[in-house]
Design an enzyme around this catalytic site. Sequence first.
Site, short mmCIF file in Angstrom:
data_model
loop_
_atom_site.label_atom_id
_atom_site.label_comp_id
_atom_site.label_asym_id
_atom_site.label_seq_id
_atom_site.Cartn_x
_atom_site.Cartn_y
_atom_site.Cartn_z
CE LYS B 44 -4.10 -2.02 0.38
NZ LYS B 44 -5.27 -1.77 -0.43
CB SER B 258 -3.58 -11.11 2.69
OG SER B 258 -2.41 -10.32 2.59
#
Lengths: 113, 312
Positions: B44, B258
């Site tokens: 991110k 994840s």
Amino acid sequence: MGMPTREAPLYAGKPLSSTEVAVPVEVRIPTVMRAATDGVATVPSEGNTVGEVLTDLLARFPGLDGSLLDADGSLHKFVNVYVNDDDVRYLDKLDTKVSAGDTLSILPAVAGG
Amino acid sequence: MARYDSILDLVGDTPLLALHQLSPNPRVKIWGKLEGQNPGGSVKDRIASAMIDGAVADGRLKSGMTILEPSSGNTGIGLAMVARLRGYKLRVVLPDNVSIERRQILEIFGAEIVLSPGAEGSNGAIRLAEKLAVEDPSLVMLFQYGNDNNWRAHYATTGPEILRDCPEVDVFVAGLGTSGTLMGVGRYLKDNKPGVKVVAVEPPAGELVQGLRSLQDGFIPPIFDPDVLDRKFVVRPRESIEWTRRLLDDCGVFSGISAGAIAAGAAKMAATMDEGTIVIVIPDGGWKYLSSGAWTDDLDVVEERATRINYW
């Protein structure tokens, strides 16, 4: 519950013929839809395609009507359906074949990330 | 030369690591892009600068103003790092069931945290952020779910890096989330190497969100275009944790949970292929998930915990 009008688009030219015996599959119901299944998380259903399984599911649990399919018989935009964890929108959609013992999972689309 | 003027110059150009041990098919190679190597610790970081630069360029964001963003953690951390250096305040709307480490890091970087009900998942954080933005028009919401600079950052950086380092790539696998990584890298690869397949992996979030009152609360990120995807798998918490452990045990990669899900999805995809090369994204390192017990506790216990805590 509007079932007859949905049959044609659902089967998409592949009616359940006498040579194709509907096979049993398990369907996982998400929390948000369990009011329609008396709170049960995994229910039995049958069919040869995802569309047939969902039609059978709607016949067994009429309370699900309106949550799975749109008026035109296509999958509701906020509903994802998976055959053994594979999203059917990227396979053959409602025509995706199912085999005996497959698990169909229904999940609402929510935000991630 | 590995010498830099700003921490932000360290964003991107992450390494690609062979993870072939994870492939169920010896003729299918798997490479992992280690996004945990970014300075803020996740993929991110790439979109944080891009979204802030975009808001400055279109005149919405000016020095001293406050940025508002709904985030389950990593976007918030990336924004906090950039905002601190550039002189903006940051308010992050965070579901109250994210791992404690994410909250701690956000606080360390100086972000103000507004908690949303964890039972409502990321949907709840989005709703609350939208309400706050209406109440206080001086807040500048970047909104990663609908911000084109999210996917464009990946089109401009992550995609070209992958094709440069792995020109033989046939399949790209990443987590769905906002869909920014998949849209940006997917479009770049398809524009530059026709035939590449793009595969999404997602957790069964909709099953876990207890606060979902009806289907009408459903959410599809505005930047998501299903035509970019060729396949999508759901990977459940238990499998995600098992593969997070395999990444560590077989490859020495200490990743977030994840990444375990994405590795599991890549293995499912590899099993459908005769041969070829898969590139996967490892979105972050394992540091922020130590409190989950993912590597140490009994699998049943961790699985049960994972149904209550948001690890994505």
